[in-house]
Scaffold this active site. Structure first.
Site, PDB file in Angstrom:
ATOM      1  CB  CYS A 241     -44.855  -6.776   8.493  1.00 37.67           C
ATOM      2  SG  CYS A 241     -45.850  -5.900   7.267  1.00 37.67           S
TER       3      CYS A 241
ATOM      4  CG  HIS B 284     -44.962  -9.660   5.034  1.00 34.33           C
ATOM      5  ND1 HIS B 284     -45.592  -9.459   6.245  1.00 34.33           N
ATOM      6  CD2 HIS B 284     -43.842 -10.387   5.317  1.00 34.33           C
ATOM      7  CE1 HIS B 284     -44.901 -10.053   7.208  1.00 34.33           C
ATOM      8  NE2 HIS B 284     -43.833 -10.611   6.668  1.00 34.33           N
TER       9      HIS B 284
ATOM     10  CG  HIS C 281     -41.187 -11.930   9.173  1.00 26.57           C
ATOM     11  ND1 HIS C 281     -42.207 -12.283   8.324  1.00 26.57           N
ATOM     12  CD2 HIS C 281     -40.823 -13.078   9.809  1.00 26.57           C
ATOM     13  CE1 HIS C 281     -42.452 -13.582   8.428  1.00 26.57           C
ATOM     14  NE2 HIS C 281     -41.629 -14.084   9.318  1.00 26.57           N
TER      15      HIS C 281
END
Length: 352
Positions: free
Chosen positions: A266, A314, A326
C-alpha cells in the site's frame, strides 16, 4: 368382644406375613437426563472473514515495521559508505602531511639542522639578516599550520570512525527488526491463507462477497454522513501526476515490501506515485501519517493520501468522487475502492 379383638389381630398378623412373604418387585434406576447437544465449533463465514481480515491487518502493520527498518538500514548503509570514503581520504591526507613534515625535517638535517632562514640570520649582511627573520617566521608559521592540520585531520578521522561504528550498530539493530517483522508477516499471511484454503470453492466465493458487502456498508455509511458535500477541490499539478501514476498500476499484484515496478504494497504504491510526481515522501503509511501535513476530510483533493486504521497501517490515494486507488492486501491486486470502505484515521497532503 374378646373374640372380635383376637380375630382382628389375627387378620392383621396374616396380612403382615403375606406382605413380607410376597416377592419384591424390581424397579429400574431412573435414567440420567440426556446431555444437551454440544455447541457447534464451526465458525460462520462472517467470523472467518473477520479473522482473515484481522490477520492481514496485523501483517500490514508488521509490513510497515519492516519497511521502516529497511528504509533506515538503507540510510545507515549509505552513511557508512560515506564515512568509509571520508576515512580513506583522511588517511591519505595524513600520509601527505607526514610526507611534507618529513621532507622539511630532512631539509633541515641536510643543512646542519638549521633552516634556511636561520642561516641568513647568521650572515653579517643586515638585509640578509632581516630576510632571515622573515623566512624563519614564515617557516615557523608553516610548521605550526602543518601540525594543526594533522591534528584536525586525526580528530576528524576519530570522529568518522566513531560515527561509522555507531551507524554499524544501528544497521545491525535494524536488520534484527527486519528479520522479526518478516517472520511475523509470513506467519500472519500463512495463517490467513490456511483459513482460506480450508474453505470450499463455493465458500470462498461467498467470502469475497462478504468482503465486498462489508466495504459497501462502510462506504454507504460514510457517504450518508455527508462527507462528500464539501469535497470538490481540484488536484494540484503534482497531485494529477501522482494520481495518473497510481491508477496506471491497477491490476498489478500486492506484494508486501514491494515498491514496483511489477508489484506494490500500500505505501509502496503511494510513495512511488509521489516520487514520480517529483515529491519524495516517507516510505511507510505510519511515517506518512507522522510526517506529512494533516488536512480535514472536507478539504481533501485528488492526490491526497487517506490513512486507515488506528495504527495507521494502511494508506490509499484519493482520486475524487469518493474513491481511492490502493493496494489492498496479499492475494489482491491494486484496485479502486470507496474512500470510506475502511476505518479512516485521517488525511495527509504531500504537496502542501
Amino acid at each position: 368382644m374378646y373374640r372380635r379383638h383376637c380375630a382382628a389381630a389375627a387378620i392383621t398378623l396374616v396380612c403382615a406375613m403375606a406382605v413380607l412373604a410376597s416377592p419384591v418387585q424390581a424397579f429400574a434406576a431412573p435414567a440420567p437426563p440426556s446431555p444437551a447437544p454440544a455447541p457447534s465449533t464451526k465458525k460462520t463465514l462472517e467470523e472467518v472473514r473477520q479473522e482473515i481480515d484481522g490477520l492481514y491487518r496485523a501483517a500490514g502493520s508488521a509490513t510497515d515495521a519492516y519497511n521502516l527498518a529497511e528504509e533506515k538500514a538503507k540510510k545507515q548503509s549509505g552513511e557508512i559508505v560515506k564515512l568509509a570514503q571520508a576515512i580513506v581520504e583522511g588517511q591519505a591526507k595524513i600520509a601527505e602531511l607526514k610526507d611534507r613534515a618529513g621532507a622539511q625535517a630532512r631539509d633541515e638535517y641536510r643543512n646542519a639542522g638549521l633552516p634556511p632562514g636561520a642561516r641568513l640570520m647568521l650572515s653579517g649582511d643586515p638585509q640578509l639578516f632581516l630576510d632571515g627573520i622573515s623566512r624563519t617566521r614564515q617557516g615557523q608559521k608553516a610548521t605550526k599550520g602543518l601540525l594543526g592540520e594533522m591534528n584536525r585531520t586525526q580528530e576528524d578521522l576519530q570522529t568518522y570512525t566513531q560515527d561509522a561504528s555507531t551507524n554499524w550498530t544501528k544497521l545491525e539493530a535494524n536488520r534484527v527488526k527486519q528479520a522479526k517483522a518478516k517472520k511475523k508477516i509470513n506467519a500472519q499471511i500463512a495463517a490467513a491463507k490456511k483459513l482460506e484454503s480450508q474453505l470450499e470453492k463455493k465458500e470462498r466465493a461467498r467470502l469475497l462477497q462478504l468482503e465486498q458487502e462489508a466495504e459497501y456498508k462502510s462506504q454507504t455509511a460514510w457517504l450518508s454522513s455527508g462527507a462528500l458535500k464539501e469535497i470538490n477541490r481540484e488536484a494540484s499539478a503534482r497531485g494529477k501526476k501522482a494520481v495518473a501514476f497510481a491508477t496506471a498500476k491497477i491490476g498489478l499484484p500486492y506484494v508486501w515490501g514491494a515498491e514496483g515496478p511489477k508489484s506494490y504494497d500500500c505505501s509502496g504504491l503511494t510513495s512511488q506515485a509521489w516520487a514520480a510526481a517529483g515529491r519524495p515522501i516517507p516510505r511507510t503509511s505510519q511515517e506518512q501519517w507522522r510526517q506529512l501535513p494533516h488536512i480535514a476530510i472536507k478539504d481533501m483533493r485528488p492526490g491526497d493520501l487517506i490513512i486507515y486504521h488506528s495504527d495507521a497501517s494502511h494508506v490509499g490515494m484519493y482520486i475524487g468522487d469518493g474513491a481511492i486507488v490502493h493496494a489492498p492486501r496479499p492475494g489482491r491486486n491494486v484496485t479502486l475502492a470507496g474512500a470510506g470502505s475502511m476505518e479512516i484515521l485521517g488525511v495527509v497532503r504531500p504537496d502542501k
